[in-house]
Motif scaffolding. Structure first.
Motif, PDB file in Angstrom:
ATOM      1  N   GLY A 142      61.237  28.918-113.262  1.00  0.00           N
ATOM      2  CA  GLY A 142      61.393  29.131-114.693  1.00  0.00           C
ATOM      3  C   GLY A 142      61.272  27.831-115.479  1.00  0.00           C
ATOM      4  O   GLY A 142      61.324  27.840-116.706  1.00  0.00           O
ATOM      5  N   ASN A 143      61.095  26.722-114.761  1.00  0.00           N
ATOM      6  CA  ASN A 143      60.866  25.427-115.413  1.00  0.00           C
ATOM      7  C   ASN A 143      59.468  24.963-115.035  1.00  0.00           C
ATOM      8  O   ASN A 143      59.181  24.697-113.857  1.00  0.00           O
ATOM      9  N   ARG A 170      57.504  31.524-119.361  1.00  0.00           N
ATOM     10  CA  ARG A 170      57.934  31.561-120.748  1.00  0.00           C
ATOM     11  C   ARG A 170      57.400  30.299-121.416  1.00  0.00           C
ATOM     12  O   ARG A 170      57.375  29.233-120.819  1.00  0.00           O
ATOM     13  N   GLY A 171      56.946  30.426-122.668  1.00  0.00           N
ATOM     14  CA  GLY A 171      56.347  29.290-123.364  1.00  0.00           C
ATOM     15  C   GLY A 171      54.874  29.551-123.583  1.00  0.00           C
ATOM     16  O   GLY A 171      54.428  30.701-123.510  1.00  0.00           O
ATOM     17  N   ASN A 182      63.868  18.540-119.050  1.00  0.00           N
ATOM     18  CA  ASN A 182      64.006  17.596-120.167  1.00  0.00           C
ATOM     19  C   ASN A 182      64.692  18.230-121.375  1.00  0.00           C
ATOM     20  O   ASN A 182      64.812  17.590-122.427  1.00  0.00           O
ATOM     21  N   SER A 183      65.130  19.460-121.232  1.00  0.00           N
ATOM     22  CA  SER A 183      65.819  20.115-122.351  1.00  0.00           C
ATOM     23  C   SER A 183      67.326  19.866-122.326  1.00  0.00           C
ATOM     24  O   SER A 183      68.044  20.271-123.225  1.00  0.00           O
ATOM     25  N   ALA A 203      64.894  25.385-118.789  1.00  0.00           N
ATOM     26  CA  ALA A 203      63.438  25.238-118.814  1.00  0.00           C
ATOM     27  C   ALA A 203      63.082  23.885-119.422  1.00  0.00           C
ATOM     28  O   ALA A 203      63.955  23.130-119.855  1.00  0.00           O
ATOM     29  N   GLN A 204      61.797  23.556-119.461  1.00  0.00           N
ATOM     30  CA  GLN A 204      61.367  22.373-120.193  1.00  0.00           C
ATOM     31  C   GLN A 204      61.414  22.669-121.692  1.00  0.00           C
ATOM     32  O   GLN A 204      61.262  23.836-122.105  1.00  0.00           O
ATOM     33  N   ALA A 205      61.610  21.625-122.490  1.00  0.00           N
ATOM     34  CA  ALA A 205      61.633  21.791-123.944  1.00  0.00           C
ATOM     35  C   ALA A 205      60.344  22.417-124.449  1.00  0.00           C
ATOM     36  O   ALA A 205      60.345  23.196-125.405  1.00  0.00           O
ATOM     37  N   GLN A 206      59.244  22.108-123.775  1.00  0.00           N
ATOM     38  CA  GLN A 206      57.954  22.612-124.233  1.00  0.00           C
ATOM     39  C   GLN A 206      57.849  24.144-124.128  1.00  0.00           C
ATOM     40  O   GLN A 206      56.921  24.739-124.679  1.00  0.00           O
ATOM     41  N   GLN A 207      58.754  24.766-123.404  1.00  0.00           N
ATOM     42  CA  GLN A 207      58.661  26.211-123.208  1.00  0.00           C
ATOM     43  C   GLN A 207      59.415  26.999-124.286  1.00  0.00           C
ATOM     44  O   GLN A 207      59.523  28.213-124.198  1.00  0.00           O
TER      45      GLN A 207
END
Lengths: 293, 293, 293, 293, 293, 293
Positions: free
Chosen positions: F136-137, F50-51, F204-205, A268-272
């Motif tokens: 999921g991203n 999620r997030g 970006n994670s 996922a993105q870090a923001q999640q």
């Protein structure tokens, strides 16, 4: 095991070949309302039938009949294509209406089969066997079969009304009659199993005491203005005679769902990685970038 | 036009996340027995409904309810995946039964969604809208809907029997109850339209005098040994009370079909240009080869 | 028209039911190498057969045999599923190897069919009729049939090697034998039509004088290092004896293709309205924006 | 790894753009007889080739050529669409034949691509990779390739006969020639592997002693009247020279299959819990209803 | 036109063959996030590119690179399958973890390919070319490509995290890097075309004066409680700087739709011939029945 | 959970029903650029979000709006079909242009729906849910959504340009405006998440230190003549400002792949059991044949 005699169940005669009607007939071969579907559906229901043997026998018997309907319709398609234009040149030289024939045809009748039927629908979409409904539950299957024969007869009637070829009308009057019988047959099978009420709710082998019974006979209203389309379903005794229909406003019994934040190695993105946004969010991003360098 | 409140129609609770059960639940989302199907099916039946407006309203109303079932089940999938293993390393370090979890999962729950639901069935086959049955004939559609809710309830019962998670059993007991109601509802709609008999044969707008009536109530026997699986369908009054069932041996009424030979520019083999084979055949081939040189 | 006797062409016996093997067997039912495919393929080739009648009869005859193979394999699937676990609870209580059975199964054998066969492959992908090859050209069809029986026998051999159940090995030894015969049969049909050479190139009804003959027997080399995998195809007399094989470096005979710029009302970006980019490009964009205001 | 020069293998020229023919050409791009199929098929056969390296090299080499055929045909589609009507207004204003062009077109050539090719067939059905046959058995694959090039050449010939545009006829005469060579090439590969007989039955690595040999060279007759379409397949030495063909009446060697009754928690109807019907049946139903209350 | 050298763009090395990971890798070959998709997508975008030639060249160039990625991943699948179990017997004799391998595998890796890659996803669903997005609009296509490379890199990262094989991690670190570049490349192409703002709204060739401009920058709220998820999209300057975002309650501007009653020969039920129900309804039915007799 | 009021979001009015345009509109319902796709895509992105919760809310809100667009377009299809010809007879009796209407229609609008919309595209291919991209991203999903709204607006513009019916132009001007907003909205969401650069590379994670960084900003040249299409992507700072673009010749870093020979029980040909061909090959074959006897 199966046998054949190579003959047609009913005569197939085309007086005025019409390649456009050939395309329409494809729907009755490879469409979801068509004969490949019922042939395979009854066959797989028979192959998996558990319980009294007579249902298996009956299903297999009628599956075998339906194979002959694929044969009849495929022959009808081929005969309707006998004089089809094979090139743009022929098209132009033909008469006014004939000039547009090539547009209305399924081009794959020329390109892929050389003037014969395809196991596809009127738009050339191939039949796929996800439409073969065989649930292992005889009552569910019988209703699936009533459905198949209903949409099948609706289709046959539309084809009948579309053509004015006497041969085609004759063939379709036979197929329509068989669909009439098969609607009867599957409803008769439900009766044979004890009748519609005895078989409800399907599956009738699950104890109704285990379902959330307070919601089992309620028409839920989702109209924002609270209106309700009244009918047999909104009041009065239920169809199985075991309760009264009610019509209730549908309100959420649950909350907004809340999933866990994304896991760090889940792509996922870090923001999640947290459930809240704003400031924590940017910190997350910076962290991720830092970690990457 | 549609609205939402972002809440769940019924609480969705998972006590012991089970990624393998997440995969099973997919069948109820994107399987042919699932909720995407009924939501879209009732929606398209409503969008195309011709005739009394109340049927359109009722269909649209229940389509709207079904959208919320997709939401519930998708949430259930995501919650069942919360602790899923993301790598082979985790798998090995887990306990004996946990070690096999990765095998039972839908790998796309890791690879494609990051632990969330897919609009696919338990085998990862995406739902496709050919399963949205909306025939323009209300009675055919009602039987299609009874079928959908029957196979849907059969599926929900199997899922209920498969799991021992109390949260999941609770959610499924609700969905099973709604399927009970919806079976009732569509049968009630047929009653509302005058009852099963009045609506037969479907479509009832086609004059039965135009069908080949002598075949409309006959059970055709295709067993080579002449046997017949006896039942409600083989004798007695027909389901619509308009005739008596008979059981007759099926014999071909048509001949072997005979298509014209292949046309010269149709891409067939040269040998297909006549209907008979043998001597003429070889001559044909020689001619074709000569012509080619 | 078709008949049945409800019996199996060859006995189907399962000594140790294995739900995982049931899933493997699905490939032989609904896989592209499977029996639904050949049954329908030979059937549609027969329905559209133009030319000598005996080919039609032979195709229809063998299509009818193949229907019985679907029946045998579907029965084998159902028998392999008789003791399958229906819940996670059963799974845990079972022995070590049994504990993983549920992972290896096709879950739809529980959820969708109640322990019976599906018309799908080993991954649950339903058979689709685009695989029914019936080209209207008998020789092309015969090679398609050799292919189907070759991949079918390869599959049957792999299934034979996979199982150690005596009953399943017996059934597969029969199906393998039939595939042997059917490979022979379709090759014999080509011989019957005059032999492989007489039928080349397929279609043999098109005058070879009209094809770009200088490229008809040349192996084109696309390896950047100029290497060439030598074999029967790169030198020596051609298979039809009409020419010599050569191996030539493939070089472009055409230029870079050049399409017209996008038309103004075709939904492209404004920048696509000319063939060159750079300065003219920005002017285009400005113009488009201006026009929009 | 691959390279390109952006040029066409053979010139593509359209003198009189014909949007209807553009649709027909789609079959040669994304149809089952088309170029995406052969390009990917030879590629995947190469990627998985086990055994002598030269077959891998040859397959990869020709896969690379086929990629250029997709390019040529896609260019031909785009050029045939250059003057296509974009609106109903244009259509009406055009001449008599031009007025019907929009009917014959693939509307997605306007709506989805802005006058360019799609990876779909002539009916707009997208190519799907289940048609990429790569079995891991070289001989089976070679016959699959002969089939692909046979149906491909049949299609190209039909397209050649359909058009009267000199540019298109020129391009197709090249593609037809390449199909001729590729039919030769795959047959040559079988010869290179030892010849047709050495490779039979496919797979030749399975000991024939393990198949049910008494059925390996027998033509099974499924005609109810006992007739037999005589030909090279019904008598005489087998194609592999190892036996004599016989023609035998097909009789069931197995019994009617008999599955166990439905299990109580399997979602079947209560009536399916025993193998016999009648009285026991109603008892079952009553029991089920009782249990539910 | 294309060329090859038969070598791998980057080394593919597998230290510990894992048939289960082979199945996971399939997602990167034939999944919607995979390499067949991008190879064909960039190819068809190039084939149909109208406007400045450099975009066509660039697309074709990168399409050619992607073909090599299919080759790398297919090789990785084959190498991961080298020691796969071919039978249940092997499975049982293996160690504890090895015993479950067969469950986690794609069985078609044994049954259909003989231990090689399929053009399918991790669930065995074949790639289908409807996922080849080539709209004829360069900006739309560039965003489609950013999407493809984003989901592609997300997938590659998940595969990287899933495996602990050093060879596989090395290969994936290369593919991840290429996805990084390709994300950059397509965004750079938008910049090359004048930048994101200049290209909005896509297509920028349609005069915005013709759209219903009052709805062009409004966030419509469909929450029944009137709540609004605030963010960059609900207030402040629009992304193209041409307006201010607003958040407005969505209210129906249209009425309930009202279709004409069903036409008599359209295959509907007789009851659908008028818009109102109740008494008229029953009359209709009686009439229909009468007409039928 | 969802609600409805049964009304249209925007008025749908057809002045001159055009069954051919009804078919074109299908692309906006069930095409890959259509409304079923975005409705389900935003829905599944929301269900799995999620997030921070606001993204889920926003996605669900707009998914709900899109449901209303399916309703509008389905109504438009039904209204365009009101006067469609149902038979060939009507067709002939109609005026010159009317005579060709039946050719341009989707015949399933008659045969399968009785003059109503299908959940299919303009070629009758049903929508399939593999097009519902929910990774999921969040960033990947936002670009997928920009893509969907871009191709959606391109399609709506083409439909707008195709028709001259004022009612249809009005409806489409609304849908075009909403697509404008939704393009803005998803780009705004990326900004809300920190902006395009912060989100690159997606995901970006994943630490960029783990990718093969030397290939992360290089444009690989695959043109055999070494040419390079220069642009923003071939030189200058990368889009994320972290590196410089370079353009490098692509050379193979790996060797020709070399798989193990086929295993004896894997269903390959005997000739595939060694890596080299020639003499050893024939020995292999002879051995296999011997073993078989």
């Amino acid at each position: 095991m199966f046998y054949t005699d190579g003959k047609l169940q009913y005569p197939v005669r085309v007086e005025r070949p019409n390649p456009h009607f050939a395309r329409a007939l494809q729907q009755a071969i490879g469409g979801v309302e068509g004969e490949i579907r019922v042939a395979l559906q009854y066959m797989f229901q028979a192959f998996g039938a558990r319980g009294p043997a007579k249902y298996r026998d009956m299903l297999l018997n009628t599956a075998t009949e339906e194979l002959g309907h694929i044969e009849m319709l495929s022959t009808a398609v081929a005969l309707n294509l006998e004089n089809a234009p094979l090139s743009f040149q022929e098209e132009v030289s033909a008469d006014a209406m004939g000039g547009v024939v090539l547009n209305g045809m399924d081009m794959r009748h020329i390109l892929s089969t050389g003037l014969a039927a395809l196991p596809s629908d009127a738009n050339g979409v191939p039949f796929d066997c996800s439409h073969v409904y065989a649930s292992g539950n005889l009552a569910a299957d019988m209703y699936a079969n009533v459905t198949a024969e209903s949409s099948g007869r609706v289709l046959a009637v539309r084809l009948y009304n579309m053509t004015d070829d006497p041969g085609m009308k004759d063939m379709l009057s036979f197929l329509i009659a068989r669909d009439t019988m098969h609607q009867q047959q599957w409803l008769a099978a439900i009766e044979d199993m004890g009748g519609a009420v005895e078989n409800l709710p399907i599956p009738n082998s699950f104890p109704q005491s285990q379902e959330a019974g307070e919601h089992s006979y309620a028409y839920f209203r989702h109209m924002v203005d609270g209106s309700i389309p009244e009918g047999r379903w909104s009041a009065g005794p239920s169809m199985d005679g075991r309760a009264e229909f009610t019509a209730v406003k549908s309100v959420p019994m649950g909350d907004k769902p809340s999933l866990a934040p994304a896991r760090p190695d889940g792509g996922a993105q870090a923001q999640q990685s947290s459930k809240s946004g704003t400031t924590g969010l940017l910190g997350k991003v910076e962290g991720a970038i830092e970690r990457n360098l």
